[in-house]
Write a protein that holds these residues in place. Structure first.
Motif, short mmCIF file in Angstrom:
data_model
loop_
_atom_site.label_atom_id
_atom_site.label_comp_id
_atom_site.label_asym_id
_atom_site.label_seq_id
_atom_site.Cartn_x
_atom_site.Cartn_y
_atom_site.Cartn_z
N GLU A 1 -3.36 -6.16 -6.83
CA GLU A 1 -4.63 -6.74 -7.77
C GLU A 1 -5.41 -4.98 -8.01
OE1 GLU A 1 -7.92 -9.31 -7.89
OE2 GLU A 1 -6.48 -10.03 -6.12
N GLN A 2 -5.57 -4.13 -7.11
CA GLN A 2 -6.18 -3.63 -7.42
C GLN A 2 -5.07 -1.85 -8.64
OE1 GLN A 2 -9.40 -3.27 -7.44
NE2 GLN A 2 -9.61 -5.65 -6.09
N ALA A 3 -3.97 -2.00 -7.63
CA ALA A 3 -3.18 -0.88 -8.24
C ALA A 3 -2.25 -1.44 -9.79
CB ALA A 3 -1.78 -1.14 -7.81
N LEU A 4 -2.66 -2.80 -10.03
CA LEU A 4 -2.70 -3.14 -11.52
C LEU A 4 -3.44 -2.64 -11.76
CD1 LEU A 4 -1.06 -6.99 -10.86
CD2 LEU A 4 0.16 -5.24 -12.14
N ARG A 5 -4.61 -2.84 -11.82
CA ARG A 5 -6.20 -2.17 -12.71
C ARG A 5 -5.80 -0.74 -13.72
NH1 ARG A 5 -11.02 -3.87 -9.50
NH2 ARG A 5 -11.98 -2.69 -11.75
N ALA B 1 -10.10 7.64 0.22
CA ALA B 1 -9.28 6.07 1.27
C ALA B 1 -9.56 7.16 2.43
CB ALA B 1 -8.57 5.70 0.59
N VAL B 2 -8.34 7.79 2.35
CA VAL B 2 -7.99 8.62 4.04
C VAL B 2 -9.55 9.10 4.70
CG1 VAL B 2 -6.72 10.21 5.07
CG2 VAL B 2 -5.53 8.38 3.52
N ALA C 1 -6.61 -0.42 -1.72
CA ALA C 1 -7.31 -1.25 -2.65
C ALA C 1 -8.25 -0.63 -3.11
CB ALA C 1 -6.95 -2.63 -1.62
N GLU C 2 -9.16 -0.52 -1.96
CA GLU C 2 -10.68 -0.24 -1.91
C GLU C 2 -10.78 1.01 -3.42
OE1 GLU C 2 -14.53 0.29 1.10
OE2 GLU C 2 -12.94 1.60 1.24
N ALA C 3 -10.31 2.16 -2.74
CA ALA C 3 -10.70 4.22 -3.29
C ALA C 3 -9.98 2.88 -4.76
CB ALA C 3 -9.50 4.26 -3.06
N PHE C 4 -8.75 2.56 -5.46
CA PHE C 4 -8.72 2.20 -6.68
C PHE C 4 -9.75 1.26 -6.65
CE2 PHE C 4 -3.44 1.62 -5.51
CZ PHE C 4 -3.24 3.62 -5.49
N PHE D 1 -12.18 -7.45 0.87
CA PHE D 1 -10.83 -7.66 -0.01
C PHE D 1 -10.05 -8.70 0.58
CE2 PHE D 1 -11.32 -3.34 -1.29
CZ PHE D 1 -11.44 -3.33 -2.74
N HIS D 2 -10.75 -9.75 1.15
CA HIS D 2 -10.23 -10.87 1.89
C HIS D 2 -9.23 -10.56 3.37
CE1 HIS D 2 -13.13 -12.91 -0.62
NE2 HIS D 2 -12.36 -11.94 -2.04
#
Ligand code: ADP
Ligand code: MG
Length: 702
Positions: free
Chosen positions: A177-181, A364-365, A478-481, A557-558
């Motif tokens: 979902e986030q990478a699509l954004r 992220a890392v 995902a969080e960083a994206f 992110f559940h």
């Protein structure tokens, strides 16, 4: 000549592949299934019935009598409960093999004996297994016959994840979902999904089965708990990539065939650094399938080894003094229209999408270095990480010269105007062609290295499931994206906002980049100056799971609820204590029943010799000195044994975090103190009297 092996024919023969589904299912049903596989959703029960019947027919044609919901509880190994396709006979006594859609989709193992970390009391035993349509079903052939294995997720009555697959699947959805954004920001409107791909390189040891069975430590603990070093170890580097010996070759050959039948793309095989150590790498697959496949690879290695009168050791440190085993987790992210977000192209300096992705991963890392470290920790891996054979326990990122140069320019000047090129490699030999070089050399000491179009996370232990590392990677990225997109989607001038964000992220998180020697002491000091966490052991890593930062990430992110994280924390402490407790008991057992009696027998024989030689009037000084030396070590061993017995009992009575730390800080030290005199004794006592095979027997006799 041996019979010609038709690999194309056997490949996937034990998998209910998409191709077989297409052949065997009505078109409409096939597309319904394919759609759920690709985009989620639910199959109607009627459709599931048709799929189940086709699956069962195919399985039965191949000799299957049973099916199982195959799942991955928090024990780290897989679980299966077999049910026959058998049904009640009709009035004539005729029985028809059946399998329904309901049985395919849902199972209910009485799962109260799996670790749940307080998520469920034993009286609330209900747990459900739920078909994971994204990982193909397969046939397992073993002594029970042929078994249809249905990969499933495993959840509690209240929907909490009791396994490793559920959070992984959740993390893959979050990342998609986030990478699509991210790709939408760059005008990609076609992609509908982004998938994490994983290739796991698996290291292992092979020893002779009879030698294995003669060592209680290998049987119960999977690693040697005693053992003097062999005269030769890995110092000549002659095992690495060496010619594969006959028995090992036969093992690899049979293993490949079994894996190919299961649709696992076993690709690379070679001898590894330590004597008796080897590696297998498959071609990468979607993260979920790669995790399942890696479990199957490990199981199959054990089974094939047994058939060949060998034993496969997957422990991270089966032998002290030579390298242990790990698992390199190669990870990349790709859109369903074929764009690898980690592909830098030839000119990464003007590939803005790549630079944004890179900046996000740096962030992220850096922010979640502790979580990544945790995700690769297990009891066995504590013996490797930071021990000059595997990456240090400190997380850092290696980017290579080309990307590092670009990052540096972006940090200093706001942009990079060129990319370093690889150029030509000239050997100076006319008959050898000049080859194109990569723009970047490798760094084998980095725990998290960029290797061309993927990151290679090198900390993971050989025995551990790769689910947790990939769940964590997916989640943190995902969080960083998400945070980047929250900002960039609102920007009035996207281009300049994007440049600024890349520069800001790279500047704020540059401390995570390290291109030097990760095995050196200087790096440990330097990392401390940079404020990077150096979490030295599994038990110290556990609490990173429930920091506010971790809970916020996973809940957002559940992927895990706080409750699920707390349960995992509890399970990890428990697992650590249980493993070390078993190891200490094995040591007590072996010392009491094998080593000490053997040494006593030998001293008795020596004492007799001393008397007899003295009677004969000969010089008895050597025999006497040996008797003294051995008796002194025997005394030391006996004292250490008593100490270990006490600390084991004390540890056993404790619980939770306190117990785990006690096992690490006290029991482990007492184990070392017992091992030391016994290993010295091994070098003094007649080999004929020694009760177990030596390191040399184990690692050089295959
Ligand atoms: P290396 O020599 O860098 O370790 P290999 O090409 O031998 O790299 O690959 C090691 C593992 O990485 C293999 O399992 C391979 O399939 C996997 N791999 C290669 N490319 C990718 C990618 N884009 N994403 C994930 N894994 C990959
Ligand atoms: Mg590698």
């Amino acid at each position: 000549m041996s019979e010609v092996l038709n690999v194309e024919e056997i490949f996937g023969q034990n998998v209910f592949t998409l191709g077989k589904m297409r052949e065997r299912l009505p078109k409409k049903v096939f597309y319904e299934v394919k759609n759920v596989m690709d985009h989620g959703g639910e199959l109607s029960l009627a459709t599931a019935d048709i799929v189940a019947k086709a699956m069962k027919d195919w399985a039965v044609e191949h000799g299957a009598t049973h099916y199982t919901h195959w799942f991955q509880p928090l024990t780290g190994v897989t679980a299966e409960k077999h049910d026959a396709f058998v049904t009640n006979p009709d009035e004539n006594g005729k029985m028809l093999m059946e399998f329904s859609g309901k049985e395919l989709i849902k199972g209910e193992p009485d799962a109260s004996s799996f670790p749940s970390g307080g998520l469920r009391a034993t009286f609330e035993a209900r747990g459900y297994t739920i078909w994971d349509i994204t990982s193909p079903v397969f046939l397992k052939e073993d002594a029970t016959g042929v078994l249809l294995c249905i990969p499933t997720a495993f959840c509690s009555y209240t929907g909490e994840a009791l396994d490793k697959k559920t959070p992984l699947l959740r993390s893959m959805e979050a990342l998609s979902e986030q990478a699509l954004r991210i790709v939408r920001l760059f005008g990609n409107t076609e992609a509908t999904k982004v998938t994490a791909s994983v290739g796991a390189e698996q290291e292992y040891f092979l020893v002779d089965r009879d030698n294995f069975l003669a060592r209680k430590d290998l049987i119960y603990a999977g690693r040697t708990l005693f053992g003097a070093p062999a005269p030769k170890g890995q110092e000549l580097d002659d095992h690495y990539f060496g010619t594969i010996r006959r028995r090992v070759g036969a093992f690899m050959h049979e293993l490949n065939i079994e894996l190919w039948k299961l649709g696992i793309t076993a690709k690379t095989q070679h001898n590894e650094v330590a004597p008796a150590q080897h590696e297998l790498a498959p071609i990468y697959n979607t993260a979920n399938v790669a995790v399942d496949h890696n479990q199957v690879v490990m199981e199959t290695m054990k089974v094939v080894a047994e058939r060949q009168n060998l034993a496969c050791l997957l422990h991270e440190k089966p032998f002290a003094g030579v390298n242990g085993s790990g698992k390199h987790d190669n990870w990349s992210i790709t859109t369903d229209n074929g764009v690898n977000l980690l592909e830098p192209t030839k000119t990464p300096h003007n590939n803005k999408q790549f630079l944004l992705v890179l900046a996000c991963i740096m962030k992220a890392v850096d922010i979640h270095a502790d979580l990544l470290r945790q995700s690769a920790s297990d009891v066995g891996n504590d013996h490797r990480l930071g021990a000059n054979e595997a990456p240090p326990a400190i997380i850092s990122m290696f980017l290579g010269e080309q990307l590092e140069d670009i990052v540096e320019h972006i940090i200093n000047d706001g942009l990079a105007t060129a990319s370093l090129e690889g150029g030509k490699l000239r050997t100076g030999v006319n008959t050898l062609s000049d080859i194109g070089k990569d723009a970047t050399d490798r760094n084998r000491t980095s725990p998290f290295a960029f290797t061309g179009n993927k990151f290679e996370f090198r900390m993971v232990g050989s025995k551990d499931s790769i689910a947790s590392p990939n769940t964590t990677l997916n989640a943190i990225v995902a969080e960083a994206f998400c945070e980047a997109c929250d900002e960039l989607e609102k920007a009035e001038d996207f281009d300049s906002a994007c440049d600024a964000l890349i520069q800001r992220y790279m500047t704020e998180h540059q401390r995570i980049i390290f291109n030097g020697n990760g095995y050196s002491d200087e790096w440990v000091a330097e990392a401390e100056r940079r404020g990077l966490p150096n979490i030295k052991s599994m038990v110290e890593a556990v609490e990173t799971l429930t920091t506010d930062k971790a809970v916020a990430l996973f809940e957002k992110f559940h992927i895990f609820t706080r409750k699920e994280l707390e349960s995992r924390e509890e399970i990890l402490y428990e697992q650590y204590s249980k493993v070390v407790n078993i190891e200490s008991l094995v040591m007590i057992d072996m010392a009491t029943k094998q080593y000490i009696p053997a040494v006593i027998r030998y001293t008795r024989a020596l004492a007799d010799t001393v008397l007899k030689v003295r009677e004969a009037g000969a010089d008895v000084s050597v025999q006497s000195a040996m008797l003294d030396e051995i008796s002194a070590l025997l005394k030391e061993a006996k004292a250490a044994l008593e100490t270990l017995k006490k600390s084991q009992a004390e540890g056993h009575a404790m619980a939770g975090k306190e117990q785990a730390f006690f096992y690490k800080d006290v029991v482990m030290k007492d184990m070392d103190a017992l091992r030391a005199p016994i290993d010295k004794l091994e070098m003094l006592v007649d080999k004929e009297c020694w009760p177990v095979p030596s390191y040399g027997d184990l690692t050089f006799e295959v």
